[in-house]
Write an enzyme that holds these catalytic residues in place. Structure first.
Site, PDB file in Angstrom:
ATOM      1  N   CYS A 102       0.861  -1.180   0.000  1.00 44.60           N
ATOM      2  CA  CYS A 102       0.000   0.000   0.000  1.00 44.60           C
ATOM      3  C   CYS A 102       0.896   1.227   0.000  1.00 44.60           C
ATOM      4  CB  CYS A 102      -0.862  -0.017   1.262  1.00 44.60           C
ATOM      5  SG  CYS A 102      -1.908   1.437   1.447  1.00 44.60           S
ATOM      6  N   HIS A 143      -9.131  -3.602  -1.895  1.00 45.87           N
ATOM      7  CA  HIS A 143      -8.130  -2.825  -1.155  1.00 45.87           C
ATOM      8  C   HIS A 143      -8.502  -1.335  -1.160  1.00 45.87           C
ATOM      9  CE1 HIS A 143      -3.762  -1.939  -0.053  1.00 45.87           C
ATOM     10  NE2 HIS A 143      -4.213  -0.753  -0.423  1.00 45.87           N
ATOM     11  N   GLU A 144      -8.867  -0.816  -2.327  1.00 40.99           N
ATOM     12  CA  GLU A 144      -9.163   0.630  -2.417  1.00 40.99           C
ATOM     13  C   GLU A 144     -10.450   0.980  -1.688  1.00 40.99           C
ATOM     14  OE1 GLU A 144      -6.751   2.363  -3.179  1.00 40.99           O
ATOM     15  OE2 GLU A 144      -5.622   0.738  -4.112  1.00 40.99           O
ATOM     16  N   HIS A 147      -9.967   1.303   1.986  1.00 43.75           N
ATOM     17  CA  HIS A 147      -9.436   2.617   2.389  1.00 43.75           C
ATOM     18  C   HIS A 147     -10.574   3.580   2.715  1.00 43.75           C
ATOM     19  CE1 HIS A 147      -5.109   2.561   1.981  1.00 43.75           C
ATOM     20  NE2 HIS A 147      -5.151   2.038   0.768  1.00 43.75           N
TER      21      HIS A 147
END
Ligand code: NI
Length: 190
Positions: A102, A143-144, A147
């Site tokens: 990341c 993953h995004e 966030h």
């Protein structure tokens, strides 16, 4: 367009769920500039994706793009994708093993992701787009979107002994992992 500073682990903005944007905000200059800057910052840093809260803007927008990425040479290409207010639903129960890094965390580690997901979001023009994605591409989307919920991949790392620096990963696991991922991509198609 500009390259923005990327928040690093420990900054509270990475741990605060981002807020949705309205259609009117999205049409405005500030948010359109933010999207351009996210693309520039992601490309400059060599990331596969970036979320707005990683550049200190706590709104639910992220960008994704993979095109022969030297940080992640095993990831299949993903065309430039802008997700605004994305909603993620798993398709089926199946999980797969992955190792992630990341731009906001100076380590990599092993974790599991959903094999298939459906993501419904606006594009940068406010039109609804449904993305059904699998494998490594699905991993990048998850993953995004994590966030935007204030989560980092390390929250999903179940064995902290798999955490490595990038240099030690390349030195000790890089080749074997790339071969594993090539076989996986061959099987899943993405
Ligand atoms: Ni990240």
């Amino acid at each position: 367009m500009a390259i923005r500073k990327i928040a690093q682990i420990g900054h509270p903005v990475l741990r605060t769920p981002a807020r949705p944007v309205t259609h009117d905000e999205l049409a405005g200059g500030a948010v359109q500039r933010l999207i351009d800057d996210l693309v520039d910052t992601m490309r400059d840093a060599g990331g596969a994706g970036i979320a707005a809260n990683q550049v200190y803007e706590p709104v639910r927008i992220c960008t994704i793009e993979v095109d022969r990425n030297p940080r992640y040479p095993y990831k299949p290409p993903i065309p430039l994708t802008v997700l605004v207010n994305p909603v993620l639903e798993p398709i089926g129960e199946e999980m797969f093993d992955l190792n992630e890094g990341c731009l906001s965390v100076p380590l990599r580690g092993d974790l599991q992701r959903r094999l298939r997901v459906r993501v419904t979001a606006w594009d940068r023009y406010g039109d609804t787009v449904v993305h059904e994605v699998a494998g490594l591409t699905a991993g990048t989307f998850q993953h995004e979107i994590d966030h935007l919920d204030g989560m980092l991949y390390i929250d999903r790392v179940t064995d902290s002994r798999t955490l490595t620096t990038w240099q030690e990963f390349d030195r000790h696991r890089g080749q074997a992992f790339a071969a594993e991922m090539a076989a996986f991509v061959e099987r899943i198609g993405s």
